[in-house]
Motif scaffolding. Sequence first.
Motif, PDB file in Angstrom:
ATOM      1  N   GLU A   1      12.420-109.548  68.208  1.00  0.00           N
ATOM      2  CA  GLU A   1      13.895-109.732  67.985  1.00  0.00           C
ATOM      3  C   GLU A   1      14.094-110.070  66.630  1.00  0.00           C
ATOM      4  OE1 GLU A   1      16.064-111.432  71.614  1.00  0.00           O
ATOM      5  OE2 GLU A   1      14.243-111.854  72.128  1.00  0.00           O
TER       6      GLU A   1
ATOM      7  N   SER B   1      13.415-103.943  79.456  1.00  0.00           N
ATOM      8  CA  SER B   1      15.118-103.748  78.778  1.00  0.00           C
ATOM      9  C   SER B   1      15.236-102.609  78.235  1.00  0.00           C
ATOM     10  CB  SER B   1      15.457-104.778  77.916  1.00  0.00           C
ATOM     11  OG  SER B   1      14.624-105.043  76.920  1.00  0.00           O
TER      12      SER B   1
ATOM     13  N   PRO C   1      15.875 -98.342  78.801  1.00  0.00           N
ATOM     14  CA  PRO C   1      16.350 -97.565  79.851  1.00  0.00           C
ATOM     15  C   PRO C   1      15.197 -96.212  79.906  1.00  0.00           C
ATOM     16  CG  PRO C   1      17.571 -97.095  77.901  1.00  0.00           C
ATOM     17  CD  PRO C   1      16.579 -98.388  77.600  1.00  0.00           C
TER      18      PRO C   1
ATOM     19  N   LEU D   1      18.594-102.551  84.388  1.00  0.00           N
ATOM     20  CA  LEU D   1      17.519-102.885  83.171  1.00  0.00           C
ATOM     21  C   LEU D   1      17.444-104.414  83.634  1.00  0.00           C
ATOM     22  CD1 LEU D   1      19.528-101.337  80.172  1.00  0.00           C
ATOM     23  CD2 LEU D   1      17.539-100.322  81.341  1.00  0.00           C
TER      24      LEU D   1
ATOM     25  N   ALA E   1      17.031-107.428  81.873  1.00  0.00           N
ATOM     26  CA  ALA E   1      17.508-108.026  80.672  1.00  0.00           C
ATOM     27  C   ALA E   1      16.786-109.474  80.695  1.00  0.00           C
ATOM     28  CB  ALA E   1      19.221-108.111  80.530  1.00  0.00           C
ATOM     29  N   ILE E   2      16.393-109.904  79.369  1.00  0.00           N
ATOM     30  CA  ILE E   2      15.700-110.956  79.046  1.00  0.00           C
ATOM     31  C   ILE E   2      16.896-112.051  79.109  1.00  0.00           C
ATOM     32  CG2 ILE E   2      14.402-112.461  77.730  1.00  0.00           C
ATOM     33  CD1 ILE E   2      12.908-109.820  76.558  1.00  0.00           C
TER      34      ILE E   2
ATOM     35  N   LEU F   1      22.992-104.888  68.503  1.00  0.00           N
ATOM     36  CA  LEU F   1      22.098-106.116  68.989  1.00  0.00           C
ATOM     37  C   LEU F   1      20.703-105.814  69.077  1.00  0.00           C
ATOM     38  CD1 LEU F   1      24.829-106.359  71.942  1.00  0.00           C
ATOM     39  CD2 LEU F   1      24.669-107.633  69.816  1.00  0.00           C
ATOM     40  N   ASP F   2      19.990-106.875  69.296  1.00  0.00           N
ATOM     41  CA  ASP F   2      18.539-106.806  69.747  1.00  0.00           C
ATOM     42  C   ASP F   2      18.327-106.179  71.054  1.00  0.00           C
ATOM     43  OD1 ASP F   2      16.972-107.530  67.725  1.00  0.00           O
ATOM     44  OD2 ASP F   2      17.823-109.650  68.140  1.00  0.00           O
ATOM     45  N   VAL F   3      17.082-105.667  71.337  1.00  0.00           N
ATOM     46  CA  VAL F   3      16.932-104.736  72.388  1.00  0.00           C
ATOM     47  C   VAL F   3      17.084-105.589  73.845  1.00  0.00           C
ATOM     48  CG1 VAL F   3      15.190-103.072  73.329  1.00  0.00           C
ATOM     49  CG2 VAL F   3      15.062-103.875  70.953  1.00  0.00           C
ATOM     50  N   SER F   4      16.466-106.832  73.655  1.00  0.00           N
ATOM     51  CA  SER F   4      16.772-107.445  74.974  1.00  0.00           C
ATOM     52  C   SER F   4      18.227-108.032  75.200  1.00  0.00           C
ATOM     53  CB  SER F   4      15.927-108.698  74.767  1.00  0.00           C
ATOM     54  OG  SER F   4      16.474-109.680  73.942  1.00  0.00           O
ATOM     55  N   ILE F   5      19.058-108.183  74.232  1.00  0.00           N
ATOM     56  CA  ILE F   5      20.444-108.180  74.265  1.00  0.00           C
ATOM     57  C   ILE F   5      21.073-106.948  74.785  1.00  0.00           C
ATOM     58  CG2 ILE F   5      22.232-109.521  73.105  1.00  0.00           C
ATOM     59  CD1 ILE F   5      19.841-111.355  73.475  1.00  0.00           C
TER      60      ILE F   5
ATOM     61  N   ALA G   1      20.235-104.757  76.654  1.00  0.00           N
ATOM     62  CA  ALA G   1      20.378-104.736  77.911  1.00  0.00           C
ATOM     63  C   ALA G   1      21.300-105.730  78.794  1.00  0.00           C
ATOM     64  CB  ALA G   1      18.668-104.937  78.498  1.00  0.00           C
ATOM     65  N   GLN G   2      21.408-106.947  78.425  1.00  0.00           N
ATOM     66  CA  GLN G   2      22.315-107.895  78.882  1.00  0.00           C
ATOM     67  C   GLN G   2      23.766-107.406  78.976  1.00  0.00           C
ATOM     68  OE1 GLN G   2      22.406-111.407  77.060  1.00  0.00           O
ATOM     69  NE2 GLN G   2      20.197-111.908  77.374  1.00  0.00           N
TER      70      GLN G   2
ATOM     71  N   ASN H   1      24.556-104.251  81.322  1.00  0.00           N
ATOM     72  CA  ASN H   1      24.313-104.450  82.467  1.00  0.00           C
ATOM     73  C   ASN H   1      25.655-105.170  82.695  1.00  0.00           C
ATOM     74  OD1 ASN H   1      21.939-103.447  83.152  1.00  0.00           O
ATOM     75  ND2 ASN H   1      20.759-105.568  83.151  1.00  0.00           N
TER      76      ASN H   1
ATOM     77  N   LYS I   1      28.360-102.632  83.068  1.00  0.00           N
ATOM     78  CA  LYS I   1      28.097-101.825  84.526  1.00  0.00           C
ATOM     79  C   LYS I   1      28.738-102.615  85.563  1.00  0.00           C
ATOM     80  CE  LYS I   1      25.130 -98.123  84.781  1.00  0.00           C
ATOM     81  NZ  LYS I   1      24.054 -97.334  85.634  1.00  0.00           N
TER      82      LYS I   1
ATOM     83  N   MET J   1      20.099 -94.790  76.238  1.00  0.00           N
ATOM     84  CA  MET J   1      21.108 -95.934  76.611  1.00  0.00           C
ATOM     85  C   MET J   1      22.207 -95.232  77.336  1.00  0.00           C
ATOM     86  SD  MET J   1      20.800 -99.327  77.206  1.00  0.00           S
ATOM     87  CE  MET J   1      19.790-100.572  76.540  1.00  0.00           C
TER      88      MET J   1
ATOM     89  N   LYS K   1      22.648 -91.978  78.415  1.00  0.00           N
ATOM     90  CA  LYS K   1      21.994 -91.653  79.725  1.00  0.00           C
ATOM     91  C   LYS K   1      21.894 -92.384  80.864  1.00  0.00           C
ATOM     92  CE  LYS K   1      19.153 -89.146  82.213  1.00  0.00           C
ATOM     93  NZ  LYS K   1      19.090 -89.817  83.818  1.00  0.00           N
ATOM     94  N   TYR K   2      21.522 -93.816  80.545  1.00  0.00           N
ATOM     95  CA  TYR K   2      21.475 -94.870  81.603  1.00  0.00           C
ATOM     96  C   TYR K   2      22.969 -95.163  82.199  1.00  0.00           C
ATOM     97  CZ  TYR K   2      20.849 -99.359  83.814  1.00  0.00           C
ATOM     98  OH  TYR K   2      21.018-100.444  84.552  1.00  0.00           O
TER      99      TYR K   2
END
Lengths: 352, 311
Positions: A42, A258, A260, A269, A271-272, B183-187, B189-190, B193, B196, B215, B217-218
Amino acid sequence: MDNILEVKNLHVSFDTHGGEVKAVRGVSFDLKKGETLAIVGESGSGKSVTTRALARLIPSPPGRIKEGEILLEGKDLAKLKEKQMQQIRGKDISTIFQDPMTSLNPTMKIGTQIMEGLIKHQKMSRSKAKERTIELMELVGLPNAKDRVDQYPHQFSGGQRQRVVIAIALACNPKVLIADEPTTALDVTIQAQILELMKDIQKKTDSSIIFITHDLGVVANVADRVAVMYAGKIVEIGTVDEIFYNPKHPYTWGLLGSMPTLDNEEESLVAIPGSPPDMLNPPKGDAFAPRNEFALEIDNEMEPPMFKVSDTHYAATWLLHEYAPKVEPPAVVKKRMKGFAASSDNEKGDEL
Amino acid sequence: MSQEKLLEVTNLKQHFKTGRHSVVKAVDGITFDIYQGETFGLVGESGCGKSTTGRSIIRLYDATDGDVKFKGEDVHGKKSKKDLKKFNQKMQMIFQDPYASLNPRMTVLDIIAEGLDVHGLTPNDKERKARVENLLERVGLNKEHANRYPHEFSGGQRQRIGIARALAVDPEFIIADEPISALDVSIQAQVVNLLKDLQREHGYTYLFIAHDLSMVKYISDRIGVMYFGKMVELADSDELYKHPMHPYTKSLLSAIPLPDPDYERNRIRHSYDPSQHDSSEDPEFREIRPNHWVLCTTKEFEAYKQELTEK
């Protein structure tokens, strides 16, 4: 294959008003001739600082290389004076930066910018350098090189500018090419072209590439080996197949989870949770522990050493210790480990 | 998902004058509907007009031509202040850059409550604060964060503040313009989500603008692909990924790198050449199978249909 570059126990710190920020805390890896090593992590994980330290581009003060060796064909770059480093930078090690909009000088012609290194390092005459510049521009796929060599950066599109930056980096046939998120600012279609170009050039010139990115898709595309960084340390390193199909560190699981898939099934997903640690006061023990659902008690006390998984695959997590409980990665991650393509509707290599 | 239309965009055009004789046709006649409760994804390369479309819909630009109807009511055109306010409350936007879209001199409390104040939704300070705290918790922040300033937050947290601000006035329709690309990849997803979950709980309708196709598509139910100010393909997201028909969509899909080394070694890329199109007539937006629209000429239309039946 021989190691062209060896980094041993590198520490980089920045002295700020708030105290010492330990951006890189003991990073070791090596780079073989002709291979591509991807560093993922990150923002704030220290991946850019590591590679900038390799080219000695850390502004000092506030930054400094506290400890460690950077051996380029046996010569320790960490101990060189700035004058000596100037002989190496751009010639043996060169860098492609992230943002092609800002890494070119807007007031200089493209050709002059590419020529700079040739004249300085290779002592070419101007006319000779210009010939070589046109060759380079053709190599990186810029059409009408003869006419465009006298144009300015603003006359090029983003993708073309990145090609110019690559041409500058390649001008002196560097032994090590550092690419710091070279495609992050570009569109996917342009990104695909640039990645193809870099792989193509690597085949022709046999240079070694360190590729920094946070996009795991890009990693899968370009890398031979992958190093995953977290909080200033490498937490897992291995061949690209080992990292994607047999990851061992929970942080790597998190990164994979994380992303997709292009799958039909609607699944959440993974998420961390939380955010990366403050490097002004790195936590005691394993820096990832507060965000790690698999954290063991020992993670709060002691930092895990690198455990060997195979000859090429190492990971720093206590889960690999012989006394640790057996932990399986989350189901979603396991599915991804089988391969994204396998889980999507498209067959491998099939036309999308 | 009901099939009730929430937003109808008809032949929307947004042209910008860039000189005496030059006009940039950022959006050049696009038509689509967004249904109540769905997420509509809009994808395309930078400069294709996807952000401009979003901004025109919410009236940040005055449209050059065309209609935007929200619940059957025209969005553009002359309106009284009162009507505008009512409309602004129903439609909100989340911006791309969480660093630039929050006023650094305002506290989080004031940032989120600004909309509440404008619309006079809170009778007193106590309720105002309570509502902001409730919103902060809804987006996964603490109520203690209310008195802090934006610089004290990370990128992901700031985007949560931006989301809380959009939710404050109880909108029905939210335009998210590349909400995760900074944003960073891990963030990422947060945040996805969170969007959603909020949709599931409150039934929001989203227009999700992004260039990250995986993303999109998701998160999306339906996706529109834009190229140079035109919509070139529109379909349910599964359909679009399984059977992309327009060559530009194909090239875009084939360019997404997947985190799978084996797959990447064998990938075949399609490049898009606009001159490959049949130029005998102007292309039109046609439905090649139910709910799957492609910009094509009559000849191409037949060819695409053929291709689909062969599959």
